[in-house]
Motif scaffolding. Structure first.
Motif, PDB file in Angstrom:
ATOM      1  N   VAL A 159      46.587  34.388  55.427  1.00 45.95           N
ATOM      2  CA  VAL A 159      46.447  35.188  54.205  1.00 45.95           C
ATOM      3  C   VAL A 159      45.113  34.941  53.503  1.00 45.95           C
ATOM      4  O   VAL A 159      44.689  35.747  52.668  1.00 45.95           O
ATOM      5  CB  VAL A 159      47.614  34.918  53.232  1.00 45.95           C
ATOM      6  N   ASN A 160      44.431  33.840  53.830  1.00 47.04           N
ATOM      7  CA  ASN A 160      43.148  33.548  53.179  1.00 47.04           C
ATOM      8  C   ASN A 160      41.940  33.864  54.053  1.00 47.04           C
ATOM      9  O   ASN A 160      40.803  33.609  53.657  1.00 47.04           O
ATOM     10  CB  ASN A 160      43.100  32.066  52.757  1.00 47.04           C
ATOM     11  N   ASP A 161      42.171  34.395  55.248  1.00 48.79           N
ATOM     12  CA  ASP A 161      41.059  34.786  56.116  1.00 48.79           C
ATOM     13  C   ASP A 161      40.362  36.012  55.533  1.00 48.79           C
ATOM     14  O   ASP A 161      41.018  36.967  55.095  1.00 48.79           O
ATOM     15  CB  ASP A 161      41.551  35.100  57.529  1.00 48.79           C
ATOM     16  N   ASN A 162      39.035  35.991  55.560  1.00 49.91           N
ATOM     17  CA  ASN A 162      38.246  37.094  55.036  1.00 49.91           C
ATOM     18  C   ASN A 162      38.079  38.174  56.104  1.00 49.91           C
ATOM     19  O   ASN A 162      37.630  37.899  57.218  1.00 49.91           O
ATOM     20  CB  ASN A 162      36.878  36.576  54.576  1.00 49.91           C
ATOM     21  N   PHE A 163      38.430  39.387  55.759  1.00 51.62           N
ATOM     22  CA  PHE A 163      38.415  40.501  56.711  1.00 51.62           C
ATOM     23  C   PHE A 163      37.045  40.669  57.369  1.00 51.62           C
ATOM     24  O   PHE A 163      36.945  40.873  58.579  1.00 51.62           O
ATOM     25  CB  PHE A 163      38.809  41.785  55.980  1.00 51.62           C
ATOM     26  N   PHE A 164      35.979  40.557  56.590  1.00 50.57           N
ATOM     27  CA  PHE A 164      34.647  40.810  57.123  1.00 50.57           C
ATOM     28  C   PHE A 164      34.091  39.592  57.860  1.00 50.57           C
ATOM     29  O   PHE A 164      33.335  39.733  58.815  1.00 50.57           O
ATOM     30  CB  PHE A 164      33.712  41.264  56.008  1.00 50.57           C
ATOM     31  N   GLU A 165      34.490  38.389  57.451  1.00 51.85           N
ATOM     32  CA  GLU A 165      34.075  37.209  58.193  1.00 51.85           C
ATOM     33  C   GLU A 165      34.834  37.086  59.513  1.00 51.85           C
ATOM     34  O   GLU A 165      34.398  36.381  60.420  1.00 51.85           O
ATOM     35  CB  GLU A 165      34.279  35.959  57.338  1.00 51.85           C
ATOM     36  N   LEU A 166      35.944  37.802  59.633  1.00 49.85           N
ATOM     37  CA  LEU A 166      36.667  37.856  60.901  1.00 49.85           C
ATOM     38  C   LEU A 166      36.058  38.879  61.854  1.00 49.85           C
ATOM     39  O   LEU A 166      36.524  39.029  62.978  1.00 49.85           O
ATOM     40  CB  LEU A 166      38.140  38.204  60.665  1.00 49.85           C
ATOM     41  N   GLY A 167      35.039  39.608  61.395  1.00 45.03           N
ATOM     42  CA  GLY A 167      34.380  40.588  62.250  1.00 45.03           C
ATOM     43  C   GLY A 167      34.607  42.025  61.855  1.00 45.03           C
ATOM     44  O   GLY A 167      34.178  42.938  62.551  1.00 45.03           O
ATOM     45  N   GLY A 168      35.272  42.263  60.721  1.00 45.61           N
ATOM     46  CA  GLY A 168      35.540  43.628  60.292  1.00 45.61           C
ATOM     47  C   GLY A 168      34.303  44.319  59.749  1.00 45.61           C
ATOM     48  O   GLY A 168      33.345  43.676  59.318  1.00 45.61           O
ATOM     49  N   ASP A 169      34.320  45.643  59.773  1.00 42.51           N
ATOM     50  CA  ASP A 169      33.255  46.440  59.190  1.00 42.51           C
ATOM     51  C   ASP A 169      33.880  47.671  58.551  1.00 42.51           C
ATOM     52  O   ASP A 169      35.112  47.769  58.426  1.00 42.51           O
ATOM     53  CB  ASP A 169      32.187  46.812  60.222  1.00 42.51           C
ATOM     54  N   SER A 170      33.045  48.621  58.125  1.00 46.54           N
ATOM     55  CA  SER A 170      33.563  49.780  57.399  1.00 46.54           C
ATOM     56  C   SER A 170      34.520  50.609  58.254  1.00 46.54           C
ATOM     57  O   SER A 170      35.520  51.134  57.756  1.00 46.54           O
ATOM     58  CB  SER A 170      32.404  50.648  56.914  1.00 46.54           C
TER      59      SER A 170
END
Length: 923
Positions: free
Chosen positions: A869-880
């Motif tokens: 629940v504390n993982d960052n979406f964009f630091e996990l590789g997400g983009d727009s």
């Protein structure tokens, strides 16, 4: 004349590909600037709405008067014809006012996206020679004289300078005049705009299609809708803007269009949907046209030729090929497909595409040599110019143009042109990166993405090593401490309980039955082994560098009088913790070490801490060559390194390299192994390596008893691309009724070895003689250097380049592969590690149904095993685009409150769940 200089096309063929398919001439005004044309339109429809921005509107008369006032201020400040004025504002009426005012003053504007890094903006301001910067409009409106300033304006004046990615490592400025813009804005090839039209602006102000959105709209008397700051074009947001403002046309890049399900996007009233900037998918087009009754346009062009130069329209019921063509030239533009001698090639033959016509820009800022090389005289229209795009294309027999690749490494990402060389220059500007290479690749979702390959510099600063270890320590110090079963506390592990129970059982089996005597457990963590081994030991010392974990474990132990002989301590793995231990354990900790020097220090200390007949168990070691998916922050070790270590350490008699015994499809089972380092004198130091046979030749006659026989080349299906946690060939080899010793020391990691012997000891001794002669010289990676390089590279790109130029994958290599000419061999680069280079927070499991649903959907979109629940979406590789896909998935699951912008604002599962709760409470 040489044969190569002779054009083999007939005159009719030459005429067809250079003239017949380029008969595009249409009249348009050539004696006015765009500012003149706007003033004419404002005089025709003064009270019509020109701009809509949220609840604000601006009429043509109001826009004209405000621009006049600002233009007078600019002229009073010394701004005049062909001066450059930088404009850095978000999409707003003030932005359009500033752009128009610059033109009214006779100057040219430099559009700067406020979301791009400051360093990039400052470079462009310097390179373009901007006289001033408009970042906001304050005070100019007090001028009581709205009349336009006196200035001599003509179409040959500079209109704007816009920057694109440059192959030399810095952005490249393209100088565009009013006479380059006029034909494109007035004769774009898309059905002409009328005052009844409403155009939704979706482009960055630094993207040349923004020119069409604004000026084609305003010169036609139509309405321009400028979304408010923070607006994100997901399906819901687009649909709301379309309904709210009765939008009739807008632009979307293919990657964004493809990420939206047709049924989600309400296109009611939209007569023209334009897309371009990268390859379009026929599959997505066909799906969209089944539900869309307007015209879908594929637009192709280059910034150097102003907007788009080719168009391909399709309507419902039209055939759409798998690869959507570039189409035919728009009015007044031409396209030539030429060979290396700039001679036309026949239809069906690939050549370089050159664009010609009035849209061809003036050239590059401050780069006369490059301008001369790319902007050439048009060989088929004397007195005109053409631009060499570097794109490869071919004509179809009926005069459609098809894209066929590039002559260089330039790529298109999310509709934007990207020169990998510019990113590479930024990457190697970091002191942590020795070499870099950037390529385009296809991610698991089929999207073209950027992938970076880094060769890191060595890290010798002890402070950086300390920071690296401290970062790992913080991860474990932040782990949730609410485990229901203190003896099975798997907080922080990214695997379900059943998988972890198999892993614990496998490790206990490898350690063997007790009693264990005196035990030192280095990196004991939450005590997964401690709780199971300590009851059968005489003394148990557990150490760990995470103080909060040790304190929690100590508190649990205090309540068990049967474990009074257990001592847990907070200390580094390199610190001594007593002597004369019968068993020293380092289980699943090696991967956290910063480099091989640290590993050697820890193992040397562990061997010295063991008794003369003791053993050191090193569990869960990542295989260096077999595990390409390992993140750069993980130490990976070839098994041969442990063989070398055992040979050179005087207290060790042998090293045993053993594959994991589990069957779950996890990284631990597929790519990790265990090591026994056994102390004492070698009982058979003079023995010769035993006989060996390859698995392929291991027939029934060889399955008969042998004193010692080693079978090599047993396939390791675990490490194959479609493998899982099982190794059926190894199971078959071990099913033979003989004492065996398994080893995983083959250099590539794709095979196992099994020794058959009369007793377990003889099997282990014979295998040691074998690996000692065949598995030497193992290497390790450099996780500290790799992590430092990736972090520094990300920060450099974040600071200096737009977000679309951030590579989606970073792969750390010891060296870049070179071809025979000494250049980087891009075809020899390993596959990018999509989604593997991620920064994870300490794992905290979802606590509510909404958090669980969001975590599952984030994991699905990013192709990850598990998301906390504390993982960052964009630091996990997400983009727009991942954000759009996530919103679509959660909506189908019943969470309709989220938008794409919410994902950017609330970047963790916990924050998104809070946003959902808040939205529902407001209902």
């Amino acid at each position: 004349m040489r044969l190569a200089q002779i054009n083999l096309l007939s005159p009719d063929e030459i005429r067809r590909v250079t003239r017949d398919w380029n008969e595009t001439d249409e009249p348009y005004p050539t004696d006015l600037t765009l500012a003149d044309l706007f003033e004419r339109q404002a005089g025709t429809t003064p009270q019509a709405v020109a701009i809509v921005h949220g609840e604000r509107t601006l009429t043509y008369a109001e826009l004209d008067q405000r621009a006049d006032r600002l233009a007078r201020h600019l002229r009073a400040g010394g701004i005049g014809p062909d001066d450059v004025v930088a404009v850095r504002m978000p999409r707003s009426p003030e932005l359009v006012t500033a752009l128009l005012a610059v033109w009214k003053a006779g100057a040219a504007y430099l559009p700067l996206d406020p979301e791009h890094p400051d360093d990039r903006a400052e470079y462009q301001i310097r390179d373009a020679g901007a006289r001033t910067v408009l970042a906001g409009l304050y005070g100019y409106d007090a001028d009581p004289h709205p009349a336009p300033p006196p200035v001599d304006r003509h179409p040959g004046q500079l209109a704007y300078v816009v920057y694109t990615s440059g192959s030399t490592g810095t952005p490249r400025g393209i100088r565009t005049r009013h006479d380059n813009l006029l034909s494109f804005v007035l004769r774009s090839g898309v059905d002409p705009l009328t005052p009844a039209d409403t155009v939704l602006s979706t482009c960055s102000i630094s993207f040349d299609v923004f020119t069409y959105e604004v000026w084609a709209t305003l010169l036609a008397g139509a309405r321009l809708v400028l979304p408010e700051p923070g607006w994100f074009p997901d399906a819901g947001s687009l649909s709301r803007e379309i309904r709210r403002h009765a939008v009739t046309r807008f632009w979307l890049p293919p990657a964004l269009l493809n990420s939206i399900s047709p049924g989600e996007l309400d296109l009611t009233g939209v007569r023209h949907l334009i897309t371009g900037g990268e390859r379009a998918s026929g599959v997505h087009w066909r799906s969209l046209l089944r539900q869309y009754d307007g015209v879908l346009w594929n637009a192709y062009g280059a910034t150097e030729s102003t907007g788009w130069s080719f168009l391909y329209p399709r309507r419902a019921g039209d055939d759409v090929p798998a690869e959507v063509p570039l189409g035919r030239p728009i009015p007044n533009m031409r396209g030539y497909v030429l060979d290396a001698r700039l001679q036309p090639v026949p239809a069906g033959v690939v050549g370089e595409l050159c664009l010609a016509g009035p849209g061809v820009a003036a050239g590059y800022t401050g780069q006369p040599e490059l301008t001369a090389a790319k902007f050439l005289p048009d060989p088929f229209r004397p007195g005109q110019r053409m631009y060499r795009t570097g794109d490869l294309a071919r004509w179809t027999p009926d005069g459609l143009l098809e894209f066929a690749g590039r002559v260089d490494h330039q790529v298109q990402v999310r509709g934007q042109r990207v020169e990998p060389g510019e990113i590479e220059a930024v990457l190697i500007s970091s002191a942590a990166v020795r070499q870099a290479c950037v390529v385009a690749g296809t991610d698991p979702d089929g999207r073209q993405q950027l992938a970076a390959y880094l060769v890191p510099e060595d890290v010798t600063d002890p402070a950086e090593q300390r920071a690296y270890l401290d970062a790992w320590r913080r991860v474990y110090d932040e782990v949730d401490d609410t485990a229901a079963d203190v003896a099975f506390d798997i907080a922080g592990w990214p695997y379900p309980a059943a998988t972890m129970r198999e892993w614990v059982r496998g490790t206990l089996t490898r350690l063997g039955p007790g009693p264990y005597g005196r035990v030192l457990d280095i990196g004991c963590g939450t005590g997964l082994l401690l709780w199971r081994l300590a009851p059968d030991s005489d003394r148990y010392i557990g150490t760990d560098f995470a103080g909060s974990v040790v304190e929690r474990l100590r508190g649990h132990l205090a309540g068990d009088p049967g474990l009074a002989h257990v001592d847990v301590r907070t200390q580094e793995a390199t610190d001594p913790a007593g002597r004369d231990h019968d068993l020293v354990i380092l289980n699943s900790v090696v991967q956290h070490f910063p480099d091989v020097a640290y590993l050697e220090r820890v193992l040397t200390g562990a061997v010295e801490a063991a008794s003369s007949t003791g053993r050191v168990f090193v569990g869960d070691v990542p295989h260096r060559t077999a595990s390409p998916a390992g993140p750069p922050g993980e130490l990976q070790v070839d098994p041969g390194w442990f063989v070398d270590f055992a040979v050179r350490h005087p207290r060790l008699r042998r090293a045993r390299i053993l594959p994991k015994t589990g069957t779950a499809d996890t990284v631990m089972n597929r790519y990790r192994y265990d090591v026994w380092l056994e102390l004492g004198a070698d009982a058979d130091d003079t023995g010769h390596p035993p006989a060996t046979v390859d698995w392929s030749a291991f027939d029934d006659t060889l399955r008969q008893p042998h004193d010692e026989l080693i079978v090599t080349g047993i396939p390791n299906a675990r490490v194959l691309p479609d493998g899982d946690g099982r190794a059926p060939a190894l199971d078959e080899a071990l099913a033979i009724d003989r004492h065996t010793e398994v080893s995983w020391t083959a250099q590539a990691g794709t095979t196992f070895e099994v020794c058959y012997a009369a007793s377990p000891e003889r099997a282990a001794t014979a295998m040691w003689r074998h690996v000692r002669s065949t598995a030497r010289g193992g290497t390790t990676n450099r996780p500290l250097a790799g992590r430092s390089a990736v972090d520094a590279a990300r920060e450099a790109v974040r600071r200096r380049l737009p977000s679309y130029m951030m590579p989606a994958a970073f792969t750390v290599l010891d060296a870049l592969p070179l071809n025979s000419s000494g250049k980087v061999d891009r075809f020899a680069l390993p596959a990018p590690r999509w989604g593997q280079d991620v920064r994870r927070a300490a794992y905290v499991a979802p606590r509510t149904d909404v958090e669980q649903l969001l975590a599952d959907r984030v994991a699905a979109v990013l192709r990850l095993d598990q998301v906390g629940v504390n993982d960052n979406f964009f630091e996990l590789g997400g983009d727009s685009l991942h954000a759009l896909k996530l919103v679509a998935l959660v909506r189908t699951a019943g969470i309709t409150e989220l938008t794409g912008q919410d994902v950017f604002t609330h970047q963790t599962v916990a924050a998104l769940a809070d946003a959902v709760r808040t939205s529902r409470e407001k209902r």
